[in-house]
Design a protein around this motif. Sequence first.
Motif, PDB file in Angstrom:
ATOM      1  N   HIS A 114     113.555 -69.450  -6.979  1.00 20.58           N
ATOM      2  CA  HIS A 114     113.670 -69.856  -8.148  1.00 20.58           C
ATOM      3  C   HIS A 114     114.163 -68.713  -8.943  1.00 20.58           C
ATOM      4  N   ILE A 115     114.860 -68.896 -10.261  1.00 21.21           N
ATOM      5  CA  ILE A 115     115.372 -68.101 -11.140  1.00 21.21           C
ATOM      6  C   ILE A 115     114.276 -68.237 -12.365  1.00 21.21           C
ATOM      7  N   PRO A 116     113.563 -67.427 -12.606  1.00 24.72           N
ATOM      8  CA  PRO A 116     112.661 -67.716 -13.904  1.00 24.72           C
ATOM      9  C   PRO A 116     113.628 -67.665 -15.189  1.00 24.72           C
ATOM     10  N   VAL A 117     113.192 -68.548 -15.996  1.00 23.97           N
ATOM     11  CA  VAL A 117     113.774 -68.684 -17.304  1.00 23.97           C
ATOM     12  C   VAL A 117     113.952 -67.393 -17.974  1.00 23.97           C
ATOM     13  N   ASP A 118     114.943 -66.883 -18.662  1.00 29.23           N
ATOM     14  CA  ASP A 118     115.082 -65.742 -19.209  1.00 29.23           C
ATOM     15  C   ASP A 118     115.238 -64.496 -18.556  1.00 29.23           C
ATOM     16  N   GLU A 119     115.204 -64.423 -17.079  1.00 28.08           N
ATOM     17  CA  GLU A 119     114.927 -63.193 -16.086  1.00 28.08           C
ATOM     18  C   GLU A 119     116.175 -63.493 -15.112  1.00 28.08           C
ATOM     19  N   PRO A 120     117.380 -63.247 -15.562  1.00 27.36           N
ATOM     20  CA  PRO A 120     118.670 -63.442 -14.575  1.00 27.36           C
ATOM     21  C   PRO A 120     118.614 -62.563 -13.384  1.00 27.36           C
ATOM     22  N   LEU A 121     117.661 -61.555 -13.390  1.00 22.57           N
ATOM     23  CA  LEU A 121     117.843 -60.553 -12.382  1.00 22.57           C
ATOM     24  C   LEU A 121     116.470 -60.474 -11.702  1.00 22.57           C
TER      25      LEU A 121
ATOM     26  N   ALA B 150     116.520 -57.021   6.582  1.00 26.00           N
ATOM     27  CA  ALA B 150     117.361 -55.903   6.826  1.00 26.00           C
ATOM     28  C   ALA B 150     118.236 -55.685   5.685  1.00 26.00           C
ATOM     29  N   GLU B 151     118.899 -56.792   5.215  1.00 22.54           N
ATOM     30  CA  GLU B 151     120.143 -56.747   4.461  1.00 22.54           C
ATOM     31  C   GLU B 151     119.287 -56.703   2.869  1.00 22.54           C
ATOM     32  N   ARG B 152     118.282 -57.261   2.724  1.00 24.29           N
ATOM     33  CA  ARG B 152     118.158 -57.478   1.136  1.00 24.29           C
ATOM     34  C   ARG B 152     117.778 -55.932   0.335  1.00 24.29           C
ATOM     35  N   GLU B 153     117.275 -55.035   1.150  1.00 26.77           N
ATOM     36  CA  GLU B 153     116.936 -53.819   0.505  1.00 26.77           C
ATOM     37  C   GLU B 153     117.945 -53.274  -0.487  1.00 26.77           C
ATOM     38  N   GLN B 154     119.189 -53.527  -0.181  1.00 27.88           N
ATOM     39  CA  GLN B 154     120.313 -52.728  -1.026  1.00 27.88           C
ATOM     40  C   GLN B 154     120.437 -53.446  -2.158  1.00 27.88           C
ATOM     41  N   TYR B 155     120.178 -54.607  -2.410  1.00 23.83           N
ATOM     42  CA  TYR B 155     120.067 -55.210  -3.716  1.00 23.83           C
ATOM     43  C   TYR B 155     119.069 -55.101  -4.806  1.00 23.83           C
ATOM     44  N   LEU B 156     117.804 -54.742  -4.288  1.00 25.38           N
ATOM     45  CA  LEU B 156     116.643 -54.804  -4.766  1.00 25.38           C
ATOM     46  C   LEU B 156     116.105 -53.524  -5.627  1.00 25.38           C
ATOM     47  N   SER B 157     115.584 -53.519  -6.717  1.00 21.12           N
ATOM     48  CA  SER B 157     114.864 -52.682  -7.300  1.00 21.12           C
ATOM     49  C   SER B 157     113.416 -52.623  -7.237  1.00 21.12           C
ATOM     50  N   GLY B 158     112.889 -53.729  -6.867  1.00 23.14           N
ATOM     51  CA  GLY B 158     111.372 -54.010  -6.681  1.00 23.14           C
ATOM     52  C   GLY B 158     110.958 -55.435  -5.890  1.00 23.14           C
TER      53      GLY B 158
ATOM     54  N   GLN C  85     123.699 -57.620 -11.904  1.00 22.59           N
ATOM     55  CA  GLN C  85     124.177 -58.960 -11.775  1.00 22.59           C
ATOM     56  C   GLN C  85     124.995 -58.967 -10.475  1.00 22.59           C
ATOM     57  N   GLU C  86     125.838 -57.904 -10.110  1.00 23.66           N
ATOM     58  CA  GLU C  86     126.430 -58.062  -8.772  1.00 23.66           C
ATOM     59  C   GLU C  86     125.656 -58.190  -7.493  1.00 23.66           C
ATOM     60  N   ALA C  87     124.419 -57.343  -7.897  1.00 25.05           N
ATOM     61  CA  ALA C  87     123.487 -57.264  -6.618  1.00 25.05           C
ATOM     62  C   ALA C  87     122.671 -58.721  -6.642  1.00 25.05           C
ATOM     63  N   ALA C  88     122.613 -59.412  -7.764  1.00 22.91           N
ATOM     64  CA  ALA C  88     122.287 -60.522  -7.715  1.00 22.91           C
ATOM     65  C   ALA C  88     122.957 -61.711  -7.089  1.00 22.91           C
ATOM     66  N   THR C  89     124.205 -61.645  -7.196  1.00 19.28           N
ATOM     67  CA  THR C  89     125.060 -62.606  -6.579  1.00 19.28           C
ATOM     68  C   THR C  89     125.093 -62.322  -5.113  1.00 19.28           C
ATOM     69  N   ALA C  90     125.134 -61.280  -4.717  1.00 18.54           N
ATOM     70  CA  ALA C  90     125.047 -60.933  -3.341  1.00 18.54           C
ATOM     71  C   ALA C  90     123.964 -61.331  -2.548  1.00 18.54           C
TER      72      ALA C  90
END
Length: 104
Positions: A46-53, A81-89, A16-21
Amino acid sequence: MSEGFGLVVRFTLRDQEAATAFDDLCARTLEGVKTQEPGTLAYVTHIPVDEPLVRVFYELYADRAAFEAHEAQPHTKRFLAEREQYLSGVEVTFLDTIAGKVAA
């Protein structure tokens, strides 16, 4: 519509912290898209319904050249350049437009 070029990108965020950033990064990037990219017809997060991350981007460009112009923008380069730190996929699907309606 046959010249339109689009893509759908699905980002999975670490927590969730990564999602906010990530959302903050997206908001800053969107300002540049709105003011610097006349060939970008749609750039929607978009944020898919029931998939907050998960975030799903839908992007539609007038043509391939407009997409390439988007990729060359400083705000896009910063986002990439900056997005990678927040992602798992990341999953990217490129789309060739064959028909549709785009609001002016």
